[in-house]
Enzyme design. Sequence first.
Site, PDB file in Angstrom:
ATOM      1  CB  SER A 170     -25.649 -39.866  32.573  1.00  0.00           C
ATOM      2  OG  SER A 170     -25.023 -39.212  33.642  1.00  0.00           O
ATOM      3  CE  LYS A 175     -23.562 -36.947  28.355  1.00  0.00           C
ATOM      4  NZ  LYS A 175     -23.773 -38.032  29.345  1.00  0.00           N
ATOM      5  CB  SER A 233     -23.912 -36.188  32.742  1.00  0.00           C
ATOM      6  OG  SER A 233     -23.769 -37.382  32.004  1.00  0.00           O
TER       7      SER A 233
END
Length: 446
Positions: free
Chosen positions: A151, A52, A127
Amino acid sequence: TKATFDRIKATEPELEAFITLNEEKALAQAAEIDKAGISAEDVLAGIPIGIKDNIVTEDILTTSASKMLHNFTPIYDATVMEKVYDANMIPMGKLNMDEFAMGGSSETSYYKQTKNAWDHERVPGGSSGGSAAAVAGGQLPVALGTDTGGSIRQPAAFNGIVGMKPTYGRISRYGLIAFSSSLDQIGPMTRTVEDNALVLNALSGWDKKDSTSAQLDVPDFTKGLHDGVKGMKIAVPKEYMGEGIDPEVTAQVEKAIATYRALGATVEEVSLPHSKYGVEIYYIVASSEASSNLQRFDGIRYGYRAENVKDIEDLYVRSRSEGFGPEVKRRIMLGTFSLSSGFYDAHFKKACQVRTLVKRDFDEVFKEYDLIISPTAPTPAYKLGENLNDPITMYMGDLLTIPVNLAGLPGMSVPCGLVDGMPVGLQIIGKPFDETTMYRAAQAFE
Ligand code: GLN
């Protein structure tokens, strides 16, 4: 590694999961691993992994999906990256996300719109939407996500994969671009429970560079994975199965409950009365911490800098106004307000007090039960754009995951059925540092 890049390139135009590909370095690393050879214990060697984009990677662009960091190439690795390299895993690139991890649909990214791997007209969740879509879309077997209020778990649920947010302190946060430091955790997103446990083995452990990481031994999380749930006591909070949750989603969770009973577990209803305040507390605590953490983006030390400025004040104001997107600004405003003198007692301090009550509810239930289960998210993945201009609806999407972060507990999502052809997740919540029992329950259900 080459075949994985081919697969990524073939699917990327549709999925748009990556912000940056790490091709040259990854191929060089793979060649080195080939040359050195691997030992039998080196179970993750050569496995491709996606990262990420809020996890800092030495010499690899790290944007946190923000214009603010469009040109930020870190000079050091996050502790999890050192562990990834120690395990001889190969980072294939940096994955799209909501800007600074603020969002639940990956729609606040400055760069692109990642699609849900099952239906390209739907959001991948967020997210960690790029991480989830890349794993579910067959680009990668594993990706790292981060979870401040859901997330990792919510995008895992939306894409039908396994996502684990470990206990707060299990994995070092050193080198994670901070959103809300008392809530943030890094965790693995994978296709299977066993893969997830193997990656957690590699990432966990005390780190002197993160004072909130736990000085505890790391067990082998794959141990007892196949021992089943016979005799386990599982709680289902009634507040997590009622109002605000799509009845078709709860129906899938009811089926999972029936499966657990058939496998010999006891499943009973309990109450977590203060969890209903979770979303309100979260948006005060997380935004307050974010407003403080994001002060470092001043246009001077690194990142985006506005041009043709008049003076230092103009430099700060314009760099931040131009560098941050609307959702990030909303959080900074809310957080700054909650912390300001005259409002601190009524907002931030009060939120921290109620946070303790949320945690105590969990402590009570865990005196009697091994695990808590619920849906991961109130609905399956929605259409792109559907909730984008409605922050409150968007914020309510995290009502089942947020209390777990507030209490610092481990939580994971495993696929538990389909609603209208879209996957739904079962959330499994464990006692602090008891990820092993969660994995066992997840594996039994798989
Ligand atoms: N969707 C939540 C938010 O917008 C949670 C994000 C997260 O866990 N990073 O803040």
